[in-house]
Design a protein around this motif. Structure first.
Motif, PDB file in Angstrom:
ATOM      1  N   LEU A   1       7.847  -6.612   9.052  1.00  0.00           N
ATOM      2  CA  LEU A   1       8.132  -5.222   9.421  1.00  0.00           C
ATOM      3  C   LEU A   1       9.550  -4.800   9.035  1.00  0.00           C
ATOM      4  O   LEU A   1       9.825  -3.604   8.911  1.00  0.00           O
ATOM      5  N   ARG A   2      10.439  -5.764   8.835  1.00  0.00           N
ATOM      6  CA  ARG A   2      11.807  -5.467   8.401  1.00  0.00           C
ATOM      7  C   ARG A   2      11.986  -5.662   6.889  1.00  0.00           C
ATOM      8  O   ARG A   2      13.061  -5.431   6.360  1.00  0.00           O
ATOM      9  N   SER A   3      10.929  -6.097   6.212  1.00  0.00           N
ATOM     10  CA  SER A   3      11.025  -6.420   4.781  1.00  0.00           C
ATOM     11  C   SER A   3      11.099  -5.165   3.920  1.00  0.00           C
ATOM     12  O   SER A   3      10.655  -4.079   4.308  1.00  0.00           O
ATOM     13  N   GLU A   4      11.670  -5.336   2.730  1.00  0.00           N
ATOM     14  CA  GLU A   4      11.736  -4.239   1.764  1.00  0.00           C
ATOM     15  C   GLU A   4      10.340  -3.766   1.386  1.00  0.00           C
ATOM     16  O   GLU A   4      10.113  -2.577   1.165  1.00  0.00           O
ATOM     17  N   LEU A   5       9.399  -4.689   1.305  1.00  0.00           N
ATOM     18  CA  LEU A   5       8.020  -4.349   0.957  1.00  0.00           C
ATOM     19  C   LEU A   5       7.455  -3.334   1.945  1.00  0.00           C
ATOM     20  O   LEU A   5       6.976  -2.273   1.563  1.00  0.00           O
ATOM     21  N   TYR A   6       7.531  -3.646   3.230  1.00  0.00           N
ATOM     22  CA  TYR A   6       6.980  -2.760   4.258  1.00  0.00           C
ATOM     23  C   TYR A   6       7.789  -1.467   4.361  1.00  0.00           C
ATOM     24  O   TYR A   6       7.220  -0.380   4.415  1.00  0.00           O
ATOM     25  N   LEU A   7       9.098  -1.587   4.393  1.00  0.00           N
ATOM     26  CA  LEU A   7       9.943  -0.393   4.505  1.00  0.00           C
ATOM     27  C   LEU A   7       9.726   0.542   3.322  1.00  0.00           C
ATOM     28  O   LEU A   7       9.738   1.764   3.482  1.00  0.00           O
ATOM     29  N   GLY A   8       9.489  -0.026   2.151  1.00  0.00           N
ATOM     30  CA  GLY A   8       9.190   0.790   0.977  1.00  0.00           C
ATOM     31  C   GLY A   8       7.889   1.560   1.132  1.00  0.00           C
ATOM     32  O   GLY A   8       7.772   2.709   0.689  1.00  0.00           O
ATOM     33  N   LEU A   9       6.916   0.955   1.770  1.00  0.00           N
ATOM     34  CA  LEU A   9       5.627   1.618   1.970  1.00  0.00           C
ATOM     35  C   LEU A   9       5.724   2.754   2.984  1.00  0.00           C
ATOM     36  O   LEU A   9       5.114   3.807   2.806  1.00  0.00           O
ATOM     37  N   ILE A  10       6.473   2.541   4.053  1.00  0.00           N
ATOM     38  CA  ILE A  10       6.537   3.590   5.083  1.00  0.00           C
ATOM     39  C   ILE A  10       7.533   4.699   4.726  1.00  0.00           C
ATOM     40  O   ILE A  10       7.460   5.781   5.289  1.00  0.00           O
ATOM     41  N   ASN A  11       8.431   4.422   3.795  1.00  0.00           N
ATOM     42  CA  ASN A  11       9.435   5.418   3.414  1.00  0.00           C
ATOM     43  C   ASN A  11       9.176   6.038   2.052  1.00  0.00           C
ATOM     44  O   ASN A  11      10.059   6.694   1.506  1.00  0.00           O
ATOM     45  N   GLN A  12       7.979   5.835   1.501  1.00  0.00           N
ATOM     46  CA  GLN A  12       7.711   6.390   0.174  1.00  0.00           C
ATOM     47  C   GLN A  12       7.702   7.910   0.217  1.00  0.00           C
ATOM     48  O   GLN A  12       7.285   8.510   1.190  1.00  0.00           O
ATOM     49  N   LYS A  13       8.211   8.481  -0.849  1.00  0.00           N
ATOM     50  CA  LYS A  13       8.300   9.940  -0.958  1.00  0.00           C
ATOM     51  C   LYS A  13       6.958  10.495  -1.405  1.00  0.00           C
ATOM     52  O   LYS A  13       6.296   9.948  -2.247  1.00  0.00           O
ATOM     53  N   LYS A  14       6.589  11.599  -0.781  1.00  0.00           N
ATOM     54  CA  LYS A  14       5.379  12.287  -1.201  1.00  0.00           C
ATOM     55  C   LYS A  14       5.723  13.197  -2.383  1.00  0.00           C
ATOM     56  O   LYS A  14       6.773  13.829  -2.392  1.00  0.00           O
ATOM     57  N   PRO A  15       4.819  13.292  -3.379  1.00  0.00           N
ATOM     58  CA  PRO A  15       5.089  14.194  -4.503  1.00  0.00           C
ATOM     59  C   PRO A  15       5.101  15.646  -4.029  1.00  0.00           C
ATOM     60  O   PRO A  15       4.331  16.013  -3.148  1.00  0.00           O
ATOM     61  N   ASN A  16       5.985  16.433  -4.612  1.00  0.00           N
ATOM     62  CA  ASN A  16       6.053  17.860  -4.239  1.00  0.00           C
ATOM     63  C   ASN A  16       4.832  18.584  -4.780  1.00  0.00           C
ATOM     64  O   ASN A  16       4.486  18.443  -5.945  1.00  0.00           O
TER      65      ASN A  16
ATOM     66  N   ASN B   1      -1.164   2.981  -3.258  1.00  0.00           N
ATOM     67  CA  ASN B   1      -0.496   2.678  -1.994  1.00  0.00           C
ATOM     68  C   ASN B   1      -1.099   3.506  -0.867  1.00  0.00           C
ATOM     69  O   ASN B   1      -1.492   4.649  -1.078  1.00  0.00           O
ATOM     70  N   PRO B   2      -1.120   2.955   0.341  1.00  0.00           N
ATOM     71  CA  PRO B   2      -1.594   3.740   1.479  1.00  0.00           C
ATOM     72  C   PRO B   2      -0.559   4.817   1.811  1.00  0.00           C
ATOM     73  O   PRO B   2       0.606   4.711   1.441  1.00  0.00           O
ATOM     74  N   ALA B   3      -0.996   5.828   2.523  1.00  0.00           N
ATOM     75  CA  ALA B   3      -0.061   6.857   2.972  1.00  0.00           C
ATOM     76  C   ALA B   3       0.928   6.220   3.938  1.00  0.00           C
ATOM     77  O   ALA B   3       0.578   5.278   4.655  1.00  0.00           O
ATOM     78  N   PRO B   4       2.157   6.722   3.972  1.00  0.00           N
ATOM     79  CA  PRO B   4       3.148   6.163   4.897  1.00  0.00           C
ATOM     80  C   PRO B   4       2.664   6.166   6.355  1.00  0.00           C
ATOM     81  O   PRO B   4       2.944   5.233   7.101  1.00  0.00           O
ATOM     82  N   GLU B   5       1.893   7.187   6.719  1.00  0.00           N
ATOM     83  CA  GLU B   5       1.370   7.266   8.090  1.00  0.00           C
ATOM     84  C   GLU B   5       0.434   6.082   8.379  1.00  0.00           C
ATOM     85  O   GLU B   5       0.434   5.542   9.478  1.00  0.00           O
ATOM     86  N   GLU B   6      -0.357   5.731   7.370  1.00  0.00           N
ATOM     87  CA  GLU B   6      -1.279   4.596   7.513  1.00  0.00           C
ATOM     88  C   GLU B   6      -0.492   3.299   7.647  1.00  0.00           C
ATOM     89  O   GLU B   6      -0.763   2.470   8.517  1.00  0.00           O
ATOM     90  N   ALA B   7       0.508   3.115   6.782  1.00  0.00           N
ATOM     91  CA  ALA B   7       1.331   1.910   6.824  1.00  0.00           C
ATOM     92  C   ALA B   7       2.095   1.809   8.140  1.00  0.00           C
ATOM     93  O   ALA B   7       2.316   0.708   8.652  1.00  0.00           O
ATOM     94  N   LEU B   8       2.495   2.949   8.695  1.00  0.00           N
ATOM     95  CA  LEU B   8       3.202   2.943   9.988  1.00  0.00           C
ATOM     96  C   LEU B   8       2.345   2.333  11.095  1.00  0.00           C
ATOM     97  O   LEU B   8       2.857   1.675  11.992  1.00  0.00           O
ATOM     98  N   LYS B   9       1.035   2.537  11.022  1.00  0.00           N
ATOM     99  CA  LYS B   9       0.116   1.992  12.034  1.00  0.00           C
ATOM    100  C   LYS B   9       0.139   0.468  12.046  1.00  0.00           C
ATOM    101  O   LYS B   9      -0.122  -0.151  13.061  1.00  0.00           O
TER     102      LYS B   9
END
Length: 188
Positions: free
Chosen positions: A168-183, A49-57
């Motif tokens: 942009l309102r879909s679960e697919l997109y929202l899931g990409l931009i809200n993915q958690k980064k591993p600690n 998956n792309p980084a959330p920052e990338e998907a936000l663009k």
């Protein structure tokens, strides 16, 4: 009477699901097993998956979304769920068409694109107004790189105003931009 209405509703829903399944089968009937673009799409979607920052663009514009390999794959997957994948397929076919250098290949590809996406009742007919459809048909009399420009612009506009905001309102997109980064550190 209540039971009759419930029975009718259940039968109606069952028939609607059956029809949806049948239509899905019919949409794919013209694809040969070796050339199924969905297989390629699934491979891209299963990659990292792309980084959330990338998907936000991608939320900045449809252009930015389509320029990103994963963004394009995600949007295409979303359009498939809406049964409107033909729009992006047509847009991509036009982009490929513009890269053709040989006049004979251009002529062949133009006829194929028209038959597949623009001709009335074609297998993947896109939603165009009659003026644009006729204008594009007339352009086939003198084939050049700009034959499909108006139709492509209309379909891009349709996706931009209709499917893109829903994506942009879909679960697919929202899931990409809200993915958690591993600690990176363990908490004690």
């Amino acid at each position: 009477m209540y039971h009759t209405m419930v029975d009718f509703s259940e039968r109606y829903l069952e028939r609607a699901k059956d029809m949806k399944n049948r239509l899905g089968f019919l949409r794919r009937r013209n694809e040969s097993p070796g050339s199924n673009p969905a297989c390629k799409l699934d491979k891209v979607m299963k990659s990292v998956n792309p980084a959330p920052e990338e998907a936000l663009k991608w939320g900045e514009s449809l252009d930015k979304l389509l320029l990103h390999k994963y963004g394009l794959a995600a949007f295409r997957a979303y359009l498939r769920t809406e049964f409107s994948e033909e729009n992006i397929e047509f847009w991509l076919a036009c982009e490929d068409y513009k890269k053709i250098k040989s006049q004979s290949k251009m002529t062949s590809k133009a006829k194929k694109i028209f038959a597949e996406y623009i001709a009335i009742q074609s297998c993947k007919e896109v939603n165009l107004d009659s003026y644009t459809r006729e204008h594009t048909k007339d352009n086939l009399q003198n084939i050049n790189r700009t034959c499909f420009d108006l139709a492509q612009k209309r379909i891009f506009g349709l996706m931009e105003k209709d499917s893109y905001p829903r994506f942009l309102r879909s679960e697919l997109y929202l899931g990409l931009i809200n993915q958690k980064k591993p600690n990176s550190t363990l908490s004690s």
